[in-house]
Each structure stands twice: as C-alpha cells, then as structure tokens.
Design a protein around this motif. Structure first.
Motif, mmCIF file in Angstrom:
data_model
loop_
_atom_site.group_PDB
_atom_site.id
_atom_site.type_symbol
_atom_site.label_atom_id
_atom_site.label_comp_id
_atom_site.label_asym_id
_atom_site.label_seq_id
_atom_site.Cartn_x
_atom_site.Cartn_y
_atom_site.Cartn_z
ATOM 1 N N GLN A 21 -58.295 -2.749 -41.467
ATOM 2 C CA GLN A 21 -58.548 -1.858 -42.221
ATOM 3 C C GLN A 21 -59.864 -0.966 -41.926
ATOM 4 O O GLN A 21 -60.056 -0.216 -42.586
ATOM 5 N N ASP A 22 -60.451 -1.630 -41.339
ATOM 6 C CA ASP A 22 -61.805 -0.897 -40.895
ATOM 7 C C ASP A 22 -61.707 0.629 -40.126
ATOM 8 O O ASP A 22 -60.656 0.771 -39.419
ATOM 9 N N THR A 23 -62.601 1.532 -40.507
ATOM 10 C CA THR A 23 -62.769 2.801 -39.972
ATOM 11 C C THR A 23 -63.357 2.626 -38.591
ATOM 12 O O THR A 23 -64.297 1.993 -38.549
ATOM 13 N N ARG A 24 -63.045 3.806 -37.764
ATOM 14 C CA ARG A 24 -63.798 3.743 -36.639
ATOM 15 C C ARG A 24 -65.077 4.523 -36.885
ATOM 16 O O ARG A 24 -65.328 5.201 -37.641
ATOM 17 N N LYS A 26 -67.746 7.483 -36.486
ATOM 18 C CA LYS A 26 -67.609 9.004 -36.303
ATOM 19 C C LYS A 26 -69.060 9.410 -35.952
ATOM 20 O O LYS A 26 -69.877 9.319 -37.015
ATOM 21 N N GLN A 168 -69.647 4.549 -39.799
ATOM 22 C CA GLN A 168 -68.361 3.846 -40.043
ATOM 23 C C GLN A 168 -68.279 3.645 -41.370
ATOM 24 O O GLN A 168 -69.111 2.833 -42.101
ATOM 25 N N GLU A 169 -67.302 4.570 -42.031
ATOM 26 C CA GLU A 169 -67.150 4.418 -43.540
ATOM 27 C C GLU A 169 -66.521 3.284 -44.085
ATOM 28 O O GLU A 169 -66.860 3.231 -45.343
#
Length: 272
Positions: A21-24, A26, A168-169
C-alpha cells in the motif's frame, strides 16, 4: 565503506506487511509541488556531505544526531560550518541560515556498539543564527509517536536526489519497540534526519526523524526515534545554555565492514 550494526530488535512480523500500500517517492521539482513543504531543507555539513532537517520553530531545526559527526574520524563537526537551506530546490532555497548552537540527545553515542539505544537517541536540535520569518516557510508542529500500522510519510533529500526534496506520502509503522520506530518508508543516504510525518490530523505533524535504514529477513525497513521525550530533553538542553561547540568529549566510531558478521537477530543496520 559503510557501517553496520546488529540491531537488537525482536520482530514478530514480516517486514513486507503493508508495503503493497506504500506510495512511491515523488520529486518536488516545482513550486506547486513543494508548496507547504518549504520548512524541510537540506543541511550542508562543512562541504563533507548533507543531511535532511526540518524547521519546528522559526529558529530551530530538527535532524539526526549522527549528522553532526564526521564519518571518517567519528568526531563532532563544528556546527558553525553547517548551513540550513530551507526548501532547497534546483539551486535555490527559500531561506539560508547558519547554525548558532547544536545539541544532541544526552544519551546518544556515536559508538557502533550501542545499536538500539543509538537509534532511539539519534536526534539533534539546531538553533539558527537568525529566525526564518518567511510567509512561505512555516515551521511544522510535532506530535506523539504513531501507533503500529499508522499511516506516515517522509520528505527527504538523498543520494541521486540532492537537488530537490522527494515525498513519500504513504508508508507504514511496522513496529514500535524500545523507543524505536520500524517503518516501511523508502530512504537512502542523505535521508538522515528527514522528518517523518503523521497525517492523522488536519495538518501534517512530525512524529519522528530518520535515523537508519536496515534489513529484516532481507526486506528493507527504515528506523527512527520516538520523538516526544527526546525532543523535550533537547529543548531543555538549549534552555540551559548548552550547545556550544567543544563541550565534552567527542566519541569515536568503531568500524565494521559491510558483509562482516551479523547479529543473531537477522537485522542489519546501515546509517543513511
């Protein structure tokens, strides 16, 4: 040559849980992208390297304690040679400030042998020569450590992305143990001292700073300190007039080469 530690963490989970579920990361290249994050900045350390820091008051920057030590000698760096570049992005900063005083957690040691205690106390507070009073650079508030499974995020500079911050949001708190947060956040060298944010309220609040990256059973994790108690001690140190360069002895570092013996816990510690 990097330094590693056998980290005394007994982890009863797989480090990969929740990472799907982690975002990449940016990269915050434009003014619109970086709006609201200008109080995160790059700390240029006497031309020897850099860390990440974050403004928590107009004249106070929060970062990792190990950023104040020379990697080669293990001695304290003169903090007067550290510059905070608030919101540094593609050759320009929203504000430039030199450091006037710097305090590290009284229980912190740069000695590799201390493992968990070292990560738990790896926090420093830098007092700037002049406050940053800029309407676009708003200091962040801090908060208590997040719960296991809590949603967090990181804004940092790092190797190969030193000219603009990246966000990383969403990553996760995988565990909390002995004052150490084990997180799924994506960090690299240069991310030391980067603020870890909680998004549980209306605004992002800093709940930790990045201390290290590690491996648990071959899976990458990041490590940080639980912030509330260490930060209170650092504020007390500054209030007591401490933070002048040269106070006390500067501990030296015991080196271990990557690929050397590992501890029985299966956790490998690498300082970012």
């Amino acid at each position: 040559m990097f330094r590693i530690l056998s980290l005394s963490l007994v982890l009863s989970f797989l480090a990969t849980i929740g990472q799907a579920q982690d975002t990449r990361l940016k990269r915050l290249d434009t003014g619109d992208d970086s709006r609201g994050w200008e109080a995160v900045g790059r700390l240029d350390i006497d031309g020897r390297g850099f860390c990440t820091g974050a403004l928590i008051a107009p004249d106070l920057v929060l970062t990792a304690a190990h950023c104040l030590f020379d990697k080669q000698s293990g001695m304290r760096v003169d903090h007067a040679k550290i510059e905070f570049l608030a919101g540094w992005r593609n050759g320009r900063a929203s504000a430039y400030r030199w450091v006037r005083r710097a305090v590290i957690h009284p229980d912190y040691s740069y000695d590799d042998a201390l493992a968990t205690a070292r990560v738990r106390n790896d926090v420093a507070l830098l007092e700037l020569h002049h406050p940053i009073r800029n309407t676009t650079v708003i200091p962040f508030e801090t908060d208590a450590r997040p719960v296991k499974g809590g949603r967090i995020g990181v804004v940092s500079y790092a190797k190969d992305r030193s000219e603009a911050p990246s966000i990383q949001e969403m990553c996760r708190v995988l565990a909390r143990q002995q004052g150490v947060l084990v997180m799924s956040c994506d960090i690299d060298f240069g991310s030391s001292g980067a603020p870890v944010f909680s998004f549980d309220g209306e605004t992002a609040r800093i709940v930790s700073v990045v201390s290290a990256k590690a491996e648990v059973d071959g899976a990458p994790v990041s490590l940080g300190t639980a912030l509330a108690e260490p930060l209170a001690r650092l504020r007390a140190e500054l209030a007591a007039g401490r933070g002048t360069f040269g106070e006390g002895e500067s501990p030296r570092v015991r080196r271990i080469i990557v690929g050397g013996a590992r501890g029985e816990t299966g956790a490998k510690f690498v300082k970012p």
